[in-house]
Motif scaffolding. Structure first.
Motif, PDB file in Angstrom:
ATOM      1  N   LEU A 293       0.896  -1.179   0.035  1.00 32.99           N
ATOM      2  CA  LEU A 293      -0.141  -0.002   0.053  1.00 32.99           C
ATOM      3  C   LEU A 293       0.804   1.218  -0.133  1.00 32.99           C
ATOM      4  CD1 LEU A 293      -2.847  -0.884   2.237  1.00 32.99           C
ATOM      5  CD2 LEU A 293      -3.125  -0.534   0.106  1.00 32.99           C
ATOM      6  N   LYS A 294       2.060   1.128   0.576  1.00 35.45           N
ATOM      7  CA  LYS A 294       2.590   2.335   0.815  1.00 35.45           C
ATOM      8  C   LYS A 294       3.499   2.512  -0.616  1.00 35.45           C
ATOM      9  CE  LYS A 294       6.612   4.421   3.073  1.00 35.45           C
ATOM     10  NZ  LYS A 294       7.029   5.159   1.869  1.00 35.45           N
ATOM     11  N   GLU A 295       4.087   1.433  -1.267  1.00 33.75           N
ATOM     12  CA  GLU A 295       4.682   1.671  -2.374  1.00 33.75           C
ATOM     13  C   GLU A 295       3.436   2.402  -3.508  1.00 33.75           C
ATOM     14  OE1 GLU A 295       7.774  -1.855  -2.703  1.00 33.75           O
ATOM     15  OE2 GLU A 295       5.644  -2.226  -3.010  1.00 33.75           O
ATOM     16  N   ALA A 296       2.329   1.553  -3.496  1.00 37.75           N
ATOM     17  CA  ALA A 296       1.330   2.254  -4.312  1.00 37.75           C
ATOM     18  C   ALA A 296       0.781   3.770  -4.149  1.00 37.75           C
ATOM     19  CB  ALA A 296       0.052   1.649  -4.464  1.00 37.75           C
ATOM     20  N   GLU A 297       0.953   3.929  -2.894  1.00 32.58           N
ATOM     21  CA  GLU A 297       0.511   5.302  -2.399  1.00 32.58           C
ATOM     22  C   GLU A 297       1.825   6.218  -3.085  1.00 32.58           C
ATOM     23  OE1 GLU A 297       0.742   7.573   1.622  1.00 32.58           O
ATOM     24  OE2 GLU A 297      -1.227   6.522   1.379  1.00 32.58           O
ATOM     25  N   ASP A 298       2.911   5.999  -2.566  1.00 31.95           N
ATOM     26  CA  ASP A 298       4.052   6.733  -3.300  1.00 31.95           C
ATOM     27  C   ASP A 298       4.054   6.954  -4.598  1.00 31.95           C
ATOM     28  OD1 ASP A 298       4.896   6.890  -0.549  1.00 31.95           O
ATOM     29  OD2 ASP A 298       6.564   5.468  -0.854  1.00 31.95           O
ATOM     30  N   MET A 299       3.862   5.929  -5.542  1.00 30.33           N
ATOM     31  CA  MET A 299       3.716   6.163  -6.904  1.00 30.33           C
ATOM     32  C   MET A 299       2.669   6.954  -7.363  1.00 30.33           C
ATOM     33  SD  MET A 299       5.028   2.251  -8.244  1.00 30.33           S
ATOM     34  CE  MET A 299       3.764   1.262  -7.540  1.00 30.33           C
ATOM     35  N   LEU A 300       1.438   6.660  -6.796  1.00 30.14           N
ATOM     36  CA  LEU A 300       0.335   7.687  -7.195  1.00 30.14           C
ATOM     37  C   LEU A 300       0.614   9.182  -6.918  1.00 30.14           C
ATOM     38  CD1 LEU A 300      -2.591   7.370  -8.300  1.00 30.14           C
ATOM     39  CD2 LEU A 300      -3.466   7.119  -5.936  1.00 30.14           C
ATOM     40  N   ILE A 301       1.159   9.543  -5.537  1.00 31.82           N
ATOM     41  CA  ILE A 301       1.435  10.801  -5.428  1.00 31.82           C
ATOM     42  C   ILE A 301       2.466  11.365  -6.305  1.00 31.82           C
ATOM     43  CG2 ILE A 301       2.389  12.145  -3.731  1.00 31.82           C
ATOM     44  CD1 ILE A 301       1.226  10.530  -1.498  1.00 31.82           C
TER      45      ILE A 301
ATOM     46  N   GLN B 234      -3.774  19.537   3.418  1.00 31.14           N
ATOM     47  CA  GLN B 234      -3.121  19.317   4.635  1.00 31.14           C
ATOM     48  C   GLN B 234      -2.779  17.863   4.503  1.00 31.14           C
ATOM     49  OE1 GLN B 234      -5.985  20.794   4.402  1.00 31.14           O
ATOM     50  NE2 GLN B 234      -5.156  22.876   5.096  1.00 31.14           N
ATOM     51  N   THR B 235      -3.702  16.820   4.187  1.00 30.35           N
ATOM     52  CA  THR B 235      -3.318  15.359   4.025  1.00 30.35           C
ATOM     53  C   THR B 235      -2.189  14.975   3.156  1.00 30.35           C
ATOM     54  OG1 THR B 235      -5.587  14.930   4.476  1.00 30.35           O
ATOM     55  CG2 THR B 235      -4.408  13.040   3.512  1.00 30.35           C
ATOM     56  N   LEU B 236      -2.235  15.726   1.876  1.00 30.01           N
ATOM     57  CA  LEU B 236      -1.086  15.610   0.978  1.00 30.01           C
ATOM     58  C   LEU B 236       0.218  16.145   1.322  1.00 30.01           C
ATOM     59  CD1 LEU B 236      -0.216  14.709  -2.004  1.00 30.01           C
ATOM     60  CD2 LEU B 236      -0.866  16.944  -2.566  1.00 30.01           C
ATOM     61  N   HIS B 237       0.251  17.175   2.016  1.00 22.64           N
ATOM     62  CA  HIS B 237       1.210  17.732   2.679  1.00 22.64           C
ATOM     63  C   HIS B 237       1.837  16.653   3.802  1.00 22.64           C
ATOM     64  CE1 HIS B 237       4.215  20.942   3.408  1.00 22.64           C
ATOM     65  NE2 HIS B 237       3.753  20.904   4.808  1.00 22.64           N
ATOM     66  N   ARG B 238       0.978  16.161   4.412  1.00 17.86           N
ATOM     67  CA  ARG B 238       1.448  15.326   5.608  1.00 17.86           C
ATOM     68  C   ARG B 238       1.820  14.399   5.045  1.00 17.86           C
ATOM     69  NH1 ARG B 238      -2.645  15.429   8.203  1.00 17.86           N
ATOM     70  NH2 ARG B 238      -3.832  13.496   7.647  1.00 17.86           N
ATOM     71  N   ARG B 239       1.661  13.486   4.010  1.00 17.50           N
ATOM     72  CA  ARG B 239       2.020  12.300   3.477  1.00 17.50           C
ATOM     73  C   ARG B 239       3.331  12.506   2.690  1.00 17.50           C
ATOM     74  NH1 ARG B 239      -3.590   8.945   1.601  1.00 17.50           N
ATOM     75  NH2 ARG B 239      -4.550   8.999   4.077  1.00 17.50           N
ATOM     76  N   ILE B 240       3.366  13.644   2.079  1.00 21.13           N
ATOM     77  CA  ILE B 240       4.574  13.769   1.231  1.00 21.13           C
ATOM     78  C   ILE B 240       5.875  14.076   2.494  1.00 21.13           C
ATOM     79  CG2 ILE B 240       5.829  15.563  -0.196  1.00 21.13           C
ATOM     80  CD1 ILE B 240       3.467  16.008  -1.342  1.00 21.13           C
ATOM     81  N   ASN B 241       5.681  14.866   3.380  1.00 17.04           N
ATOM     82  CA  ASN B 241       6.813  14.722   4.703  1.00 17.04           C
ATOM     83  C   ASN B 241       6.944  13.578   4.989  1.00 17.04           C
ATOM     84  OD1 ASN B 241       6.840  17.750   4.033  1.00 17.04           O
ATOM     85  ND2 ASN B 241       5.384  18.208   5.835  1.00 17.04           N
ATOM     86  N   LEU B 242       5.893  12.590   5.453  1.00 20.85           N
ATOM     87  CA  LEU B 242       6.062  11.429   5.753  1.00 20.85           C
ATOM     88  C   LEU B 242       7.109  10.442   4.839  1.00 20.85           C
ATOM     89  CD1 LEU B 242       5.426   9.445   8.125  1.00 20.85           C
ATOM     90  CD2 LEU B 242       3.810   8.564   6.710  1.00 20.85           C
ATOM     91  N   GLN B 243       6.998  10.621   3.427  1.00 18.61           N
ATOM     92  CA  GLN B 243       7.823  10.117   2.489  1.00 18.61           C
ATOM     93  C   GLN B 243       9.442  10.639   2.960  1.00 18.61           C
ATOM     94  OE1 GLN B 243       6.336  10.915  -1.287  1.00 18.61           O
ATOM     95  NE2 GLN B 243       4.429   9.510  -1.196  1.00 18.61           N
ATOM     96  N   LYS B 244       9.464  11.899   3.158  1.00 12.27           N
ATOM     97  CA  LYS B 244      10.530  12.340   3.083  1.00 12.27           C
ATOM     98  C   LYS B 244      11.404  12.000   4.256  1.00 12.27           C
ATOM     99  CE  LYS B 244       9.852  16.769   0.644  1.00 12.27           C
ATOM    100  NZ  LYS B 244       9.634  18.353   0.753  1.00 12.27           N
ATOM    101  N   ASP B 245      10.779  11.943   5.423  1.00 13.78           N
ATOM    102  CA  ASP B 245      11.251  11.427   6.594  1.00 13.78           C
ATOM    103  C   ASP B 245      11.805   9.796   6.564  1.00 13.78           C
ATOM    104  OD1 ASP B 245      10.605  13.754   7.744  1.00 13.78           O
ATOM    105  OD2 ASP B 245       8.926  13.200   8.739  1.00 13.78           O
ATOM    106  N   GLU B 246      10.907   9.164   5.768  1.00 14.73           N
ATOM    107  CA  GLU B 246      11.205   7.710   5.736  1.00 14.73           C
ATOM    108  C   GLU B 246      12.298   7.583   4.584  1.00 14.73           C
ATOM    109  OE1 GLU B 246       7.570   5.831   4.597  1.00 14.73           O
ATOM    110  OE2 GLU B 246       6.803   5.898   6.941  1.00 14.73           O
ATOM    111  N   GLY B 247      12.421   8.063   3.883  1.00  9.61           N
ATOM    112  CA  GLY B 247      13.577   8.333   2.737  1.00  9.61           C
ATOM    113  C   GLY B 247      14.856   8.539   3.504  1.00  9.61           C
TER     114      GLY B 247
END
Length: 476
Positions: free
Chosen positions: A432-440, A463-476
C-alpha cells in the motif's frame, strides 16, 4: 451546359458519337439520374480540341465513327490524358474490338443499344475512380507540404495541435469530391463545425442543411428528409419538400446516424449509392445532387458487429472517414482555447476580459472533459458571468470539476478497463505504501508540482497530501 458548381460531377462527362439521336438518348439517361454535367460531341477532333483546354471526369466514346475512328481517339486520349477514364460504346457484333480497346487502356465498355442501368453504373464507377485518383494525388502533395492551402476555412477552429492540422489537410483533399464523408467523435468535439468547413471548401453553390437523426422513427425520418405528397397520410393536406430538396446543389449534414432504425438505414444507403429517394406517398424516385456528410458519437464498428448497424452502410461510409480527437488528447490547445473563450465570453456578456489565474490551466489539464470543447466553453462562460473584477476566480471551475470527475468512468471503455486491471499483469503486487508513493509522484508530475491541484486530483485535502509527502521524506 450547367454551371460546374451546380452540376454533378465537378468535371463533365464527355459523350462522343456521330449519331445525334444516340447522343441525345445517352445524355438524357445520365441527366435523369442526376449526372447533369454532360457535354456531347459528334466528332472526335472536337473532343480532342476541347480536352486541350479542359478537364473531364470520364469519356463515353463510340468506336464506329467516320473520318477518325474511336480507336484512334482512344489512343490519343490514353497518350495525352491518361488519367481520364474512357468508356467504349460499341455494337453487339464488335465486342472483340472493345476487348482490344480494354487491353489498350480503356476503363470499360458498353454495348449498343445501351441500357440505362448499365450506362449509369459504368459512368458512376468511372466518376468515383477519377475522384479517388485526384484525391490520392492531393493527399500525396499534402504529405510533402505541411501547410494547408485554405487556412481561412479553418479560422473558426482554434488549434495548434499537429493531429488537428493533419485532419485539416485531409479535409482539403476530400472536400471537392462527391463522395459521402463520415465524421466520428465524442459529444462536443466539433463535428458539425468540421462539416461546415467541408461544405465551404467543396465549392458547392447551395447551402448546408443539418438534420439530427436522434430519436427519429422511420416515418418522421422519411418525412423530414424526403418530404411527402398530398394525401400521403392523415393530415397531409398538401405536398411538402423534404430537407434533401433544400440541400440541392449543396450539402446535407445528417448527425447522430448511429440512432437510425434499420429501415431508415436502408433508405440512407440507397440515397448514398443511387442518389435516389422516394417522398412519402410517391412511387416515383426523385434524384438529388446533394453531397452527404454524416456524423455520430457512437462506435459504428461495434454497432455493426452487434447487428444494429448495417454492414453495407458501414463500409460505404468508411470511404472518407474523419475522426475528431477528444479534448483530453489535445491538451496543448488548452491555453489557446481558454484565451479564445475568455475573449468571446467577455464580448458577449459586455464585461472586461478577466485575467485567468496561473493555476487554471493546471486544474483544467488534469480534467477529463467528457463534454470536450463545448464543456470547456460552458465552463469559461459560467466563470466570466459570475466574475466581479480582478483575477478570475477558480471557484466556479472547481465546483464544476469535482474530485470524482477526474479520470474515472467518463473515460473511454478501453481506458476504464486499463484502470480496472492496473495490477492484473504484475507478478508481485506493490505494498500500500509503494502504491501510494507512486500515485502521489504521478499526480505531482501531472500537475507540474502544484500541491493544491494534486490534492484535488487525488481527492484528499491539501493538508493530508502535505503530511504524506513529509512522511515520505522522513522515511526516505
Amino acid at each position: 451546359m450547367n454551371d460546374a458548381l451546380t452540376a454533378y460531377p465537378v468535371f463533365p462527362i464527355l459523350i462522343v458519337d456521330d449519331d445525334p439521336y444516340s447522343l441525345q438518348v445517352c445524355e438524357m439517361q445520365l441527366i435523369r439520374k442526376g449526372i447533369s454535367h454532360v457535354r456531347t460531341f459528334q466528332d472526335g477532333t472536337e473532343l480532342l480540341l476541347y480536352l486541350s483546354d479542359h478537364d473531364a471526369s470520364a469519356i463515353v466514346l463510340d468506336l464506329n465513327m467516320p473520318e477518325i475512328s474511336g480507336e484512334e481517339i482512344l489512343a490519343s486520349v490514353i497518350r495525352d490524358y491518361p488519367t481520364i477514364p474512357v468508356i467504349i460504346s460499341t455494337a453487339v457484333d464488335d465486342v472483340d474490338t472493345a476487348v482490344r480497346c480494354m487491353k489498350a487502356g480503356a476503363f470499360d465498355y458498353v454495348v449498343k443499344p445501351v441500357s440505362q442501368d448499365r450506362l449509369l453504373t459504368t459512368v458512376t464507377r468511372a466518376i468515383e475512380f477519377q475522384e479517388l485518383r485526384r484525391e490520392n494525388a492531393s493527399l500525396k502533395e499534402r504529405v510533402l507540404d505541411n501547410q494547408v492551402k485554405h487556412p481561412e476555412a479553418f479560422s473558426g477552429i482554434i488549434t495548434n495541435n499537429p493531429q488537428m492540422h493533419a485532419i485539416f489537410k485531409y479535409i482539403e483533399s476530400v472536400a471537392t469530391t462527391s463522395q459521402p464523408v463520415l465524421i466520428t467523435g465524442e459529444t462536443g468535439v466539433g463535428k458539425e463545425r468540421i462539416a461546415q468547413v467541408i461544405h465551404q471548401l467543396s465549392g458547392r453553390k447551395g447551402g448546408m442543411v443539418a438534420v439530427n437523426a436522434a430519436g427519429l422513427d422511420e416515418t418522421t425520418f422519411s418525412d423530414t428528409l424526403f418530404g411527402h405528397k398530398r394525401g400521403a397520410f392523415t393530415g397531409a393536406e398538401r405536398a411538402r419538400d423534404g430537407l434533401i430538396e433544400k440541400a440541392s446543389n449543396g450539402t446535407l449534414f445528417l448527425d447522430e446516424i448511429g440512432d437510425l432504425s434499420p429501415s431508415s438505414q436502408v433508405k440512407l444507403l440507397r440515397l448514398l449509392q443511387e442518389h435516389e429517394y422516394y417522398p412519402l406517398g410517391s412511387d416515383v424516385p426523385q434524384i438529388t445532387n446533394a453531397r452527404m456528410i454524416v456524423a455520430t458519437n457512437c462506435d459504428l464498428r461495434e454497432l455493426q458487429e452487434q447487428g444494429v448497424f448495417r454492414a453495407d452502410l458501414y463500409y460505404r461510409l468508411l470511404l472518407h472517414h474523419i475522426h475528431m480527437p477528444p479534448l483530453r488528447e489535445r491538451l496543448d490547445d488548452l491555453p489557446l482555447l481558454v484565451d479564445y473563450f475568455l475573449h468571446l465570453a467577455s464580448e458577449e456578456l459586455g464585461k472586461a476580459r478577466p485575467t485567468p489565474p496561473p493555476e487554471l490551466l493546471t486544474l483544467l489539464s488534469v480534467y477529463d472533459f467528457p463534454g470536450n470543447i463545448r464543456e470547456l466553453q460552458a465552463m469559461v462562460f459560467d466563470a466570466v458571468s459570475q466574475h466581479q473584477g480582478g483575477v478570475l476566480s477558480l471557484c466556479t471551475f472547481k465546483q464544476l470539476i469535482q474530485p470524482d470527475s477526474f479520470g474515472k468512468t467518463r473515460r473511454s471503455k478501453k481506458t476504464t478497463e486499463t484502470l480496472e486491471n492496473l495490477y492484473a499483469s504484475l507478478s508481485r503486487l506493490p505494498s500500500l505504501k509503494e502504491a501510494e508513493d507512486m500515485l502521489i509522484e504521478e499526480a505531482l508530475k501531472r500537475t507540474g508540482g502544484n500541491r493544491t491541484m494534486t490534492a484535488t486530483l487525488l481527492g484528499v485535502t491539501r493538508q493530508t497530501l502535505h503530511r504524506r509527502i513529509n512522511l515520505q521524506k522522513d522515511e526516505g
